[in-house]
Design an enzyme around this catalytic site. Structure first.
Site, PDB file in Angstrom:
ATOM      1  N   SER A 118       0.795  -1.233   0.000  1.00  0.00           N
ATOM      2  CA  SER A 118       0.000   0.000   0.000  1.00  0.00           C
ATOM      3  C   SER A 118       0.825   1.279   0.000  1.00  0.00           C
ATOM      4  O   SER A 118       0.238   2.373  -0.013  1.00  0.00           O
ATOM      5  CB  SER A 118      -0.946   0.014   1.209  1.00  0.00           C
ATOM      6  OG  SER A 118      -2.013  -0.883   1.006  1.00  0.00           O
TER       7      SER A 118
ATOM      8  N   LYS B  41      -0.121   3.836  -2.537  1.00  0.00           N
ATOM      9  CA  LYS B  41      -1.137   4.881  -2.367  1.00  0.00           C
ATOM     10  C   LYS B  41      -0.533   6.270  -2.199  1.00  0.00           C
ATOM     11  O   LYS B  41      -1.260   7.265  -2.302  1.00  0.00           O
ATOM     12  CB  LYS B  41      -2.045   4.521  -1.197  1.00  0.00           C
ATOM     13  CG  LYS B  41      -2.905   3.293  -1.513  1.00  0.00           C
ATOM     14  CD  LYS B  41      -3.636   2.764  -0.297  1.00  0.00           C
ATOM     15  CE  LYS B  41      -4.483   1.548  -0.723  1.00  0.00           C
ATOM     16  NZ  LYS B  41      -4.402   0.445   0.198  1.00  0.00           N
TER      17      LYS B  41
ATOM     18  N   SER C 124      -5.902   3.090   4.581  1.00  0.00           N
ATOM     19  CA  SER C 124      -5.409   2.300   3.450  1.00  0.00           C
ATOM     20  C   SER C 124      -6.530   1.599   2.696  1.00  0.00           C
ATOM     21  O   SER C 124      -6.399   0.449   2.265  1.00  0.00           O
ATOM     22  CB  SER C 124      -4.379   1.262   3.931  1.00  0.00           C
ATOM     23  OG  SER C 124      -3.523   0.874   2.892  1.00  0.00           O
TER      24      SER C 124
END
Length: 379
Positions: free
Chosen positions: A48, A51, A103
């Protein structure tokens, strides 16, 4: 601040730092100097941490007040989630908080479809941004970071990307937020998101950035902290003791590479009737500042730069390595009164501006426009 080529590093202090990470990097945000790197250019899964790119691309191309609709593809997306309902509408601003604090893979997909016209269109934008920033060891296949072949980055690239993103005040405010509430149209209670980044509670001065985990990438973390006006970013990939290692990395950076203001905008150049057009700061290791030297090169009168007001350039060198270039102006120049142009600031037009102007400057932008047109028409 002065633009300095990202990724440069000089002599490392005798006392170094060790981590349990498969790869790690440390960067000074102001200068872009890599302060520490271990396997920093190795292409790895990043979970993640993806992101970070999703957020900055969305911020630069979208409007925070836009309403983002949750599609079938975004609804109940596997992995971490903020549990958005099918057809739910949420402002882009709130969805960005859900993306970075919790997330949310559902938020990542919804944002991508909204900004790029489709997830595929948005991924093209992510890769275009990576190319623009010189992230040569990065390639994205999705906006959320779930494991996929061809989806990777490196510790050094993530450090550079994060240093860039932290120059954006919207991004900076989001990632340092510990708790965020957002309206919930489907329930009587509001969303309340607690930031997963424990560094915000564990480390003095911590102000970001993002956690990550998948079964293949394992534990990944990007953290940032600010002390005495200096902001440093630490990156670890595949590190089972990341919380501890990041404290050691950040301590190492602050102790061994303190940021020093060297020159100031408006400062007079000795033996020349010119003044500096920008500030210059740099994180020196012990003994390095004594090697600092400068060289003035006068701008030719028939050049474009001269006609725009520049009278010369001051080259800042450390030994034989160029750290940066500062424009020189006459003391009466109005350019000395203007705000410094931040090389990391939002230079990209919004989605609406691109569509309105019909301006396409590359093959990838053309593809993005096609995706937008097709999927916007079908939604």
């Amino acid at each position: 601040m002065l633009s300095i080529p990202y990724g440069q590093t000089l002599a490392e202090p005798a006392k170094s730092v060790r981590t349990n990470a498969a790869a790690a990097a440390l960067i000074d945000v102001t200068s872009g100097r890599i302060l520490y790197s271990a396997h920093g250019d190795e292409q790895m899964r990043i979970a993640s941490l993806t992101k970070i790119m999703t957020a900055i691309v969305a911020i630069e191309h979208g409007r925070l007040s836009d309403k983002v609709t949750v599609s079938k593809r975004a609804f109940a997306k596997e992995g971490s989630s903020i549990y958005l309902k099918l057809g739910e509408e949420m402002s882009l601003e709130d969805m960005l908080y859900g993306l970075m604090l919790r997330s949310g893979n559902d938020a990542a997909t919804a944002i991508a479809e909204h900004i790029g016209g489709s997830e595929e269109g948005f991924v093209l934008m992510m890769n275009q941004k990576a190319e623009m920033l010189g992230l040569h060891d990065s390639h994205f296949m999705n906006p959320h970071g779930l494991d996929a072949e061809g989806h990777y980055s490196s510790a050094n690239d993530l450090a550079k990307l994060t240093a860039y993103a932290l120059k954006n005040p919207i991004f900076r405010d989001i990632v340092k937020t510990k708790v965020k509430k957002a309206p919930n149209p489907n329930e009587k209670w509001d969303y309340s998101w607690l930031n997963k980044n424990k560094m915000l509670q564990m480390y003095d001065g911590a102000d970001g950035v993002k956690t990550g985990y998948t079964k293949k990438a394992l534990r990944c973390l990007v953290s940032s902290a600010t002390r005495n006006g200096q902001q440093i970013v630490a990156v670890t990939l595949n590190d089972g003791s990341d919380w501890v290692d990041h404290q050691h990395l950040l301590d190492y950076g602050f102790q061994n590479y303190p940021l020093k203001d060297v020159m100031h905008k408006g400062q007079v150049i000795e033996n020349y009737p010119f003044q500096l057009g920008k500030n210059f700061s740099y994180p020196f290791a012990e003994g390095e500042e004594e090697q600092l030297r400068t060289k003035v090169v006068i701008t030719t009168q028939n050049s474009r730069e001269y006609k725009l007001g520049e009278r010369g350039k001051l080259y800042v060198m450390l030994g034989e390595r160029q750290l940066g270039v500062i424009p020189l102006y006459e003391k009466e120049s109005s350019l000395l009164q203007t705000r410094d142009r931040n090389v990391f600031a939002n230079e990209q037009p919004t989605t609406a501006q691109v569509q309105y102007k019909g301006k396409i400057t590359s093959f990838e932008e053309a593809l993005i426009s096609v995706f937008r047109a097709i999927f916007t028409a079908n939604n």
